[in-house]
Design a protein around this motif. Structure first.
Motif, PDB file in Angstrom:
ATOM      1  N   VAL A  60       3.210   2.108  -5.128  1.00 60.68           N
ATOM      2  CA  VAL A  60       2.754   3.117  -4.585  1.00 60.68           C
ATOM      3  C   VAL A  60       1.461   3.612  -5.022  1.00 60.68           C
ATOM      4  N   CYS A  61       0.983   3.537  -6.527  1.00 56.32           N
ATOM      5  CA  CYS A  61      -0.324   4.054  -6.853  1.00 56.32           C
ATOM      6  C   CYS A  61      -1.391   3.051  -6.142  1.00 56.32           C
ATOM      7  N   ARG A  62      -0.965   1.669  -6.013  1.00 60.12           N
ATOM      8  CA  ARG A  62      -2.052   0.904  -5.295  1.00 60.12           C
ATOM      9  C   ARG A  62      -2.060   1.526  -3.917  1.00 60.12           C
ATOM     10  N   ALA A  63      -1.234   1.589  -3.153  1.00 55.18           N
ATOM     11  CA  ALA A  63      -1.209   1.976  -1.772  1.00 55.18           C
ATOM     12  C   ALA A  63      -1.764   3.317  -1.811  1.00 55.18           C
ATOM     13  N   TYR A  64      -1.786   4.479  -2.616  1.00 52.99           N
ATOM     14  CA  TYR A  64      -2.380   5.730  -2.395  1.00 52.99           C
ATOM     15  C   TYR A  64      -3.138   5.808  -3.685  1.00 52.99           C
ATOM     16  N   PRO A  65      -4.325   5.634  -3.701  1.00 52.73           N
ATOM     17  CA  PRO A  65      -5.374   5.483  -4.838  1.00 52.73           C
ATOM     18  C   PRO A  65      -5.240   6.730  -5.364  1.00 52.73           C
ATOM     19  N   GLN A  66      -5.097   8.134  -4.890  1.00 50.75           N
ATOM     20  CA  GLN A  66      -5.243   9.534  -5.453  1.00 50.75           C
ATOM     21  C   GLN A  66      -4.332   9.548  -6.441  1.00 50.75           C
ATOM     22  N   GLY A  74     -19.061  16.515 -12.608  1.00 50.41           N
ATOM     23  CA  GLY A  74     -20.188  15.959 -12.307  1.00 50.41           C
ATOM     24  C   GLY A  74     -21.276  17.146 -12.280  1.00 50.41           C
ATOM     25  N   ASP A  75     -22.652  16.991 -11.871  1.00 53.80           N
ATOM     26  CA  ASP A  75     -23.723  17.964 -12.016  1.00 53.80           C
ATOM     27  C   ASP A  75     -23.137  19.411 -10.938  1.00 53.80           C
ATOM     28  N   ALA A  76     -22.384  19.019 -10.048  1.00 53.16           N
ATOM     29  CA  ALA A  76     -21.867  19.980  -9.069  1.00 53.16           C
ATOM     30  C   ALA A  76     -20.567  20.332  -9.068  1.00 53.16           C
ATOM     31  N   GLY A  77     -19.834  20.229 -10.132  1.00 47.48           N
ATOM     32  CA  GLY A  77     -18.451  20.352 -10.535  1.00 47.48           C
ATOM     33  C   GLY A  77     -17.511  19.146 -10.466  1.00 47.48           C
ATOM     34  N   PRO A  78     -16.221  19.588 -10.556  1.00 48.41           N
ATOM     35  CA  PRO A  78     -15.167  18.474 -10.793  1.00 48.41           C
ATOM     36  C   PRO A  78     -15.316  17.290  -9.523  1.00 48.41           C
ATOM     37  N   VAL A  79     -15.065  15.987  -9.839  1.00 48.66           N
ATOM     38  CA  VAL A  79     -15.124  14.923  -8.999  1.00 48.66           C
ATOM     39  C   VAL A  79     -13.981  14.180  -9.032  1.00 48.66           C
ATOM     40  N   PHE A  80     -13.432  13.592  -8.091  1.00 45.06           N
ATOM     41  CA  PHE A  80     -12.327  12.819  -8.033  1.00 45.06           C
ATOM     42  C   PHE A  80     -12.859  11.192  -8.220  1.00 45.06           C
ATOM     43  N   VAL A  81     -12.509  10.466  -9.285  1.00 44.46           N
ATOM     44  CA  VAL A  81     -12.770   9.238  -9.594  1.00 44.46           C
ATOM     45  C   VAL A  81     -11.719   8.218  -9.682  1.00 44.46           C
ATOM     46  N   GLU A  82     -11.798   7.157  -8.980  1.00 39.33           N
ATOM     47  CA  GLU A  82     -10.972   6.226  -8.712  1.00 39.33           C
ATOM     48  C   GLU A  82     -10.726   5.635 -10.349  1.00 39.33           C
ATOM     49  N   SER A  83      -9.413   5.245 -10.606  1.00 39.61           N
ATOM     50  CA  SER A  83      -9.294   4.597 -11.826  1.00 39.61           C
ATOM     51  C   SER A  83      -8.428   3.208 -11.696  1.00 39.61           C
ATOM     52  N   ALA A  84      -8.824   2.180 -12.388  1.00 39.06           N
ATOM     53  CA  ALA A  84      -7.768   0.970 -12.332  1.00 39.06           C
ATOM     54  C   ALA A  84      -6.438   0.971 -13.179  1.00 39.06           C
ATOM     55  N   ALA A  85      -6.698   2.239 -14.131  1.00 38.31           N
ATOM     56  CA  ALA A  85      -5.338   2.349 -14.905  1.00 38.31           C
ATOM     57  C   ALA A  85      -4.266   2.785 -14.033  1.00 38.31           C
ATOM     58  N   ARG A  86      -2.959   2.470 -14.301  1.00 38.12           N
ATOM     59  CA  ARG A  86      -1.717   2.839 -13.542  1.00 38.12           C
ATOM     60  C   ARG A  86      -1.095   3.880 -14.485  1.00 38.12           C
ATOM     61  N   PRO A 158       9.434  -8.277  -1.627  1.00 43.10           N
ATOM     62  CA  PRO A 158       8.116  -8.149  -2.107  1.00 43.10           C
ATOM     63  C   PRO A 158       7.726  -6.688  -1.816  1.00 43.10           C
ATOM     64  N   VAL A 159       7.285  -6.188  -2.749  1.00 43.59           N
ATOM     65  CA  VAL A 159       6.656  -4.737  -2.960  1.00 43.59           C
ATOM     66  C   VAL A 159       5.179  -4.486  -2.671  1.00 43.59           C
ATOM     67  N   ASP A 160       4.759  -4.241  -1.445  1.00 40.11           N
ATOM     68  CA  ASP A 160       3.529  -3.964  -1.103  1.00 40.11           C
ATOM     69  C   ASP A 160       3.283  -3.227   0.030  1.00 40.11           C
ATOM     70  N   PRO A 161       3.347  -1.771  -0.190  1.00 41.06           N
ATOM     71  CA  PRO A 161       3.160  -1.100   1.041  1.00 41.06           C
ATOM     72  C   PRO A 161       1.727  -0.878   1.389  1.00 41.06           C
ATOM     73  N   PRO A 162       1.558  -0.513   2.716  1.00 39.51           N
ATOM     74  CA  PRO A 162       0.090  -0.306   3.314  1.00 39.51           C
ATOM     75  C   PRO A 162      -0.936   0.349   2.429  1.00 39.51           C
ATOM     76  N   ARG A 163      -2.010  -0.211   2.521  1.00 35.47           N
ATOM     77  CA  ARG A 163      -3.044   0.763   1.527  1.00 35.47           C
ATOM     78  C   ARG A 163      -3.458   1.926   2.452  1.00 35.47           C
ATOM     79  N   HIS A 164      -3.804   2.786   1.678  1.00 29.93           N
ATOM     80  CA  HIS A 164      -4.246   4.194   2.429  1.00 29.93           C
ATOM     81  C   HIS A 164      -5.554   4.620   2.005  1.00 29.93           C
ATOM     82  N   PRO A 165      -6.409   4.963   2.483  1.00 29.69           N
ATOM     83  CA  PRO A 165      -7.979   5.669   2.122  1.00 29.69           C
ATOM     84  C   PRO A 165      -7.598   6.889   1.268  1.00 29.69           C
TER      85      PRO A 165
END
Length: 415
Positions: A60-66, A74-86, A158-165
């Motif tokens: 699910v973390c792979r399917a929903y990267p958030q 960041g310079d303009a405030g908080p920023v979402f950053v993608e992480s490879a850690a699960r 198999p456990v591979d739900p569709p990826r979402h942006p």
């Protein structure tokens, strides 16, 4: 500052060597300042396989990267950053009524967590999502995917739900539909977030109607042309007036509205982070002090706000200007606010043979300088449940639950 820095304020997103980056929009930033994590907790009975659950959560973390993202400043405030850690699944023995005991949350590391508390053949499984990445409708959709993946893992499939942006901000989704803040006054403040206050975990006391009681409440709503949300909100206002010993007219009801099906084109469940509008309601003088009459007035307020667009714009107005009449509620009224969040009917959730999900309830950990209680309503398995979420030790909680039982018993017995 470079191209990324220059566009952070506009909430644009980028894929760099370090991964996905996006600045938090103004409607998302308050949740970062409060480090607000909301828990969606299901009760399970039967055989629960921790390894299959960990496999499902990773999928699910792979399917929903958030879910695996983190926050950086960041310079303009908080920023979402993608992480490879699960994020890891935490399993322990303990009290099912306290799903967050011992859970460590750090928005600088992960914006979700999965906590499992076991007691014999029963368990509570709590998916925690940071409020900046998902509201209730969004989180429940991911919870459905989690249990679907778990079922497949148990069955050896198999456990591979569709990826979402990565989900988009409310600002972006509304702007695409021609909806903007009413007379904005300029950009929201940027820069580092102030030091947050201590974290507060609310203890949840739950009152759940029977299936017959739920059916009776639905039938009452149909007869009286009042929504279930209106009936329950009216009952809770009566309860709070009694407990606080205040006139109904001095209370301010605060609730949110899921805008997804109220926008054209509609917005998908996980397409946006918090696709919500805010509503403030006060009981007018002369209104009969009982739930049906109050609920009917709440419905009228909701329909009027949606018709004139003020509810769709409400959160944009809240973060863009100081005008009090643009706010869905007036924060200075503090103790007189009654907060009711309605998650609606939970979608069906798949489980393998030998495991049954019996209930759904809320949990939360939020940093707040002045912790207030509130109500969370949801429907699961054909039964309405009401969470009374108050800081532990609240002296008025027993009276609240007793008066709530009385109000609902009276409503469900009506001819």
């Amino acid at each position: 500052m470079g191209r990324i820095g220059e566009n952070w304020l506009r909430g644009e997103q980028f894929v760099t060597r370090a991964g996905f980056w996006r600045a938090l929009a103004p409607t998302e930033k308050p949740h970062a300042g409060r480090e607000a994590y909301i828990g969606y907790t299901v009760r399970a009975t039967g055989r629960l396989d921790p390894d299959a659950l960990e496999t499902a959560y990773a999928a699910v973390c792979r399917a929903y990267p958030q879910l695996a993202a983190r926050l950086e400043t960041g310079d303009a405030g908080p920023v979402f950053v993608e992480s490879a850690a699960r994020p890891q699944v935490r399993v322990r023995e303990g009290d099912l009524e306290h799903p967050l005991t011992g859970v460590e949350l750090d928005q600088g590391r992960a914006l979700s967590a999965l906590s499992v508390v076991r007691d014999g053949d029963d368990a509570s499984v709590c998916l925690l999502t940071h409020h900046s990445i998902a509201d209730a409708r969004h989180s429940l959709e991911m919870l459905v995917t989690l249990w679907s993946c778990y079922t497949d893992a148990v069955h050896g499939m198999p456990v591979d739900p569709p990826r979402h942006p990565f989900p988009r901000s409310l600002e972006d989704l509304l702007a695409e539909r021609g909806i903007h803040a009413d007379a904005p006054t300029g950009a929201a403040p940027s820069g580092p977030m102030p030091e947050p206050p201590p974290a507060v975990v609310r203890h949840v006391v739950r009152h759940r109607l029977t299936e017959a009681g739920t059916t009776a409440l639905v039938e009452l709503g149909h007869r009286e042309h009042v929504t279930i949300n209106g009936l329950l909100s009216g009952a809770l206002l009566v309860v709070e007036a009694e407990v606080r010993d205040l006139p109904l007219t001095e209370l301010l009801l605060r609730f949110t509205v899921n805008l997804r099906d109220r926008l054209t084109p509609r917005v998908g469940a996980t397409e946006g982070t918090n696709v919500l509008g805010g509503v403030g309601f006060t009981v007018a003088a002369g209104t009969k002090p009982e739930p049906v009459a109050i609920g009917r007035a709440i419905g009228e307020r909701l329909r009027a706000g949606l018709a004139d667009g003020s509810i769709q714009r409400s959160l944009l107005d809240l973060v863009s200007g100081p005008a009090r009449d643009a706010r869905p509620w007036e924060p200075s009224r503090g103790p007189a606010v009654v907060s009711v969040m309605n998650w609606g009917q939970a979608p069906p959730m798949r489980t393998p043979a030998g495991l049954r999900l019996t209930d759904l309830h809320s949990a939360s950990r939020i940093r707040e300088s002045s912790a207030m209680g509130g109500y969370v309503v949801s429907t699961f398995g054909g039964r309405i449940g009401i969470d009374l979420a108050w800081p532990a030790g609240d002296l008025e909680l027993p009276e609240r639950i007793e008066r709530l039982r009385e109000q609902l018993s009276h409503l469900t017995r009506r001819p």
